[in-house]
Write a protein that holds these residues in place. Structure first.
Motif, PDB file in Angstrom:
ATOM      1  N   SER A  24       0.975  -1.176   0.031  1.00  0.00           N
ATOM      2  CA  SER A  24       0.167   0.085   0.005  1.00  0.00           C
ATOM      3  C   SER A  24       0.989   1.242  -0.120  1.00  0.00           C
ATOM      4  N   LEU A  25       0.616   2.242  -0.896  1.00  0.00           N
ATOM      5  CA  LEU A  25       1.247   3.418  -0.845  1.00  0.00           C
ATOM      6  C   LEU A  25       0.454   4.575  -1.472  1.00  0.00           C
ATOM      7  N   GLN A  26       0.623   5.744  -1.159  1.00  0.00           N
ATOM      8  CA  GLN A  26       0.064   6.833  -1.968  1.00  0.00           C
ATOM      9  C   GLN A  26       0.969   8.061  -2.507  1.00  0.00           C
ATOM     10  N   ILE A  27       0.552   8.498  -3.620  1.00  0.00           N
ATOM     11  CA  ILE A  27       1.431   9.853  -4.042  1.00  0.00           C
ATOM     12  C   ILE A  27       0.267  10.924  -4.197  1.00  0.00           C
ATOM     13  N   ASN A  28       0.522  12.034  -3.408  1.00  0.00           N
ATOM     14  CA  ASN A  28      -0.142  13.105  -3.477  1.00  0.00           C
ATOM     15  C   ASN A  28      -0.017  14.043  -4.863  1.00  0.00           C
ATOM     16  N   GLU A  29      -0.872  14.636  -5.291  1.00  0.00           N
ATOM     17  CA  GLU A  29      -0.649  15.882  -6.515  1.00  0.00           C
ATOM     18  C   GLU A  29       0.569  16.646  -6.057  1.00  0.00           C
ATOM     19  N   GLY A  30       1.410  16.713  -6.874  1.00  0.00           N
ATOM     20  CA  GLY A  30       2.554  17.534  -6.713  1.00  0.00           C
ATOM     21  C   GLY A  30       3.758  17.192  -5.961  1.00  0.00           C
ATOM     22  N   GLU A  31       3.651  15.745  -5.473  1.00  0.00           N
ATOM     23  CA  GLU A  31       4.675  15.304  -4.661  1.00  0.00           C
ATOM     24  C   GLU A  31       5.721  14.769  -5.335  1.00  0.00           C
ATOM     25  N   VAL A  32       6.891  14.534  -4.846  1.00  0.00           N
ATOM     26  CA  VAL A  32       7.944  13.796  -5.334  1.00  0.00           C
ATOM     27  C   VAL A  32       8.210  12.578  -4.135  1.00  0.00           C
ATOM     28  N   VAL A  33       7.820  11.388  -4.733  1.00  0.00           N
ATOM     29  CA  VAL A  33       8.056  10.457  -3.552  1.00  0.00           C
ATOM     30  C   VAL A  33       9.013   9.276  -4.338  1.00  0.00           C
ATOM     31  N   ILE A 188       4.503  18.252 -11.807  1.00  0.00           N
ATOM     32  CA  ILE A 188       4.105  17.233 -12.068  1.00  0.00           C
ATOM     33  C   ILE A 188       4.619  16.096 -10.669  1.00  0.00           C
ATOM     34  N   SER A 189       3.864  15.256 -10.269  1.00  0.00           N
ATOM     35  CA  SER A 189       3.753  14.240  -9.317  1.00  0.00           C
ATOM     36  C   SER A 189       5.043  13.268 -10.013  1.00  0.00           C
ATOM     37  N   ILE A 190       5.937  12.989  -9.121  1.00  0.00           N
ATOM     38  CA  ILE A 190       6.932  12.019  -9.608  1.00  0.00           C
ATOM     39  C   ILE A 190       7.234  10.756  -8.516  1.00  0.00           C
ATOM     40  N   LEU A 191       7.208   9.539  -9.215  1.00  0.00           N
ATOM     41  CA  LEU A 191       7.679   8.716  -8.391  1.00  0.00           C
ATOM     42  C   LEU A 191       8.895   8.089  -8.622  1.00  0.00           C
ATOM     43  N   ILE A 192      10.094   8.115  -7.696  1.00  0.00           N
ATOM     44  CA  ILE A 192      11.298   7.685  -7.985  1.00  0.00           C
ATOM     45  C   ILE A 192      11.485   6.309  -7.487  1.00  0.00           C
ATOM     46  N   VAL A 193      11.932   5.392  -8.347  1.00  0.00           N
ATOM     47  CA  VAL A 193      12.211   4.167  -7.888  1.00  0.00           C
ATOM     48  C   VAL A 193      14.009   4.073  -7.701  1.00  0.00           C
ATOM     49  N   GLU A 194      14.420   3.754  -6.740  1.00  0.00           N
ATOM     50  CA  GLU A 194      15.924   3.863  -6.577  1.00  0.00           C
ATOM     51  C   GLU A 194      16.455   2.885  -5.570  1.00  0.00           C
ATOM     52  N   GLN A 195      17.611   2.295  -5.935  1.00  0.00           N
ATOM     53  CA  GLN A 195      18.363   1.782  -4.693  1.00  0.00           C
ATOM     54  C   GLN A 195      19.395   2.749  -4.125  1.00  0.00           C
ATOM     55  N   ASN A 196      19.650   3.707  -5.107  1.00  0.00           N
ATOM     56  CA  ASN A 196      20.510   4.851  -4.486  1.00  0.00           C
ATOM     57  C   ASN A 196      19.641   5.926  -3.466  1.00  0.00           C
ATOM     58  N   ALA A 197      19.686   5.467  -2.388  1.00  0.00           N
ATOM     59  CA  ALA A 197      18.619   6.290  -1.259  1.00  0.00           C
ATOM     60  C   ALA A 197      19.368   7.683  -1.196  1.00  0.00           C
ATOM     61  N   GLU A 198      20.534   7.724  -1.268  1.00  0.00           N
ATOM     62  CA  GLU A 198      21.230   8.957  -0.877  1.00  0.00           C
ATOM     63  C   GLU A 198      20.475  10.101  -1.760  1.00  0.00           C
ATOM     64  N   VAL A 199      20.561   9.876  -2.982  1.00  0.00           N
ATOM     65  CA  VAL A 199      20.244  10.841  -3.951  1.00  0.00           C
ATOM     66  C   VAL A 199      18.693  10.941  -4.031  1.00  0.00           C
ATOM     67  N   ALA A 200      18.155   9.951  -3.999  1.00  0.00           N
ATOM     68  CA  ALA A 200      16.485   9.746  -4.137  1.00  0.00           C
ATOM     69  C   ALA A 200      16.034  10.629  -2.978  1.00  0.00           C
ATOM     70  N   LEU A 201      16.439  10.450  -1.641  1.00  0.00           N
ATOM     71  CA  LEU A 201      15.737  11.138  -0.593  1.00  0.00           C
ATOM     72  C   LEU A 201      16.112  12.706  -0.524  1.00  0.00           C
ATOM     73  N   VAL A 202      17.262  13.027  -1.420  1.00  0.00           N
ATOM     74  CA  VAL A 202      17.548  14.637  -1.561  1.00  0.00           C
ATOM     75  C   VAL A 202      16.323  15.316  -2.568  1.00  0.00           C
ATOM     76  N   ALA A 203      15.985  14.294  -3.366  1.00  0.00           N
ATOM     77  CA  ALA A 203      15.006  14.603  -4.445  1.00  0.00           C
ATOM     78  C   ALA A 203      13.570  14.859  -3.963  1.00  0.00           C
ATOM     79  N   SER A 204      13.227  14.030  -2.766  1.00  0.00           N
ATOM     80  CA  SER A 204      11.923  13.510  -2.677  1.00  0.00           C
ATOM     81  C   SER A 204      11.312  14.208  -1.373  1.00  0.00           C
ATOM     82  N   ASN A 205      10.121  14.526  -1.460  1.00  0.00           N
ATOM     83  CA  ASN A 205       9.229  14.958  -0.218  1.00  0.00           C
ATOM     84  C   ASN A 205       9.123  13.825   0.677  1.00  0.00           C
ATOM     85  N   ARG A 206       8.867  12.748   0.310  1.00  0.00           N
ATOM     86  CA  ARG A 206       8.359  11.474   0.994  1.00  0.00           C
ATOM     87  C   ARG A 206       9.238  10.079   0.631  1.00  0.00           C
TER      88      ARG A 206
END
Ligand code: ATP
Length: 251
Positions: A24-33, A188-206
């Protein structure tokens, strides 16, 4: 916050093997997750479920308030669900421009093709410079930009990026993520799928952490960065700090 995408208790896999087991997961309008997970955790499978390429055995897929579980993949593109796939998957013998145009065949995107192409070129000036070059002759970083640009040509409401940093040198990772930030500023809402947590977390809200087919942790980017699970599994910092304080103890 308005939910754009909701996955609820999704169970999905291949043949008899279960990969997602109550996700279960959710992505809101305008979020980077971001969706973090180790090799084989099921991150790509999650994007396939959202795109309609893998049909879940159970659970719900809600997009913009509508149950899209039975909506075929090509119609989901028309709803604004666009994917930049793992491994880029550009067409090597076609030019950069031809690859980009291929991303804009949905009804939603077709009419605005020229305008969107200009927008993509302003996010990725390198693609404009290489417009007539065969995609197969581009570097890995340029091909990654092309894959993201092609997904943007579909005028996404939800852009999914599968491992955008994979195999890239640090400078190119920064370039790609700068483009991700620019895209996010367009709303634009974005879902980033990554193994590279370091960069993904900098770019994401949640973010979410996927393990054993379920969400093992979730929270804001700073919360996840500080969590023991993420530090141990992805950032390696807890162990590193422990080892370094041990070696200091010994001196
Ligand atoms: P990675 O970071 O290595 O790409 P991932 O988290 O994206 O991993 P998935 O690609 O979703 O993981 O794969 C999850 C599991 O499903 C793996 O065990 C993988 O071998 C298996 N799998 C993926 N695609 C298929 C397929 N088409 N047929 C059968 N099994 C598959």
């Amino acid at each position: 916050m308005t939910a754009l995408l909701t996955l609820k208790d999704v169970r999905a896999g291949y043949g008899g093997s279960v990969v997602l087991d109550g996700l279960s997961l959710q992505i809101n309008e305008g979020e980077v997750v971001c969706l973090l997970g180790s090799n084989g955790a099921g991150k790509t499978t999650t994007t396939r479920v959202v795109c309609g390429l893998v049909q879940p055995a159970a659970g719900k897929v809600i997009f913009d308030g509508r149950d899209i579980l039975r909506v075929p993949a090509h119609e989901r593109v028309n709803e604004g669900i666009c994917l930049s796939p793992e491994g880029r998957q550009v067409f090597p013998d076609m030019t950069v421009r031809e690859n980009l145009v291929l991303g804009s065949y949905s009804k939603r995107a077709r009419a605005d093709r020229s305008k969107t192409l200009e927008e993509v070129f302003s996010v990725f000036p390198r693609l404009r410079e290489r417009e007539s070059q065969k995609a197969g002759l581009m570097s890995g970083g340029e091909q990654q930009m092309l894959a993201i640009g092609r997904a943007l040509m579909g005028k996404p409401r939800l852009l999914m990026l599968d491992e955008p940093s994979l195999g890239l040198a640090p400078k190119l990772v920064m370039d790609v993520y700068e483009a991700v930030a620019q895209t996010a500023r367009l709303g634009i809402s974005i879902l980033i799928v990554e193994q590279n947590a370091e960069v993904a977390l900098v770019a994401s809200n949640r973010g979410y952490v996927l393990a054993n087919g379920q969400i093992a942790a979730s929270g804001s980017a700073p919360e996840l960065r500080g969590s023991k699970l993420v530090q141990e599994a992805f950032l390696g910092t807890t162990r590193a700090k422990r080892n370094s304080s041990r070696s200091q103890d010994r001196t």
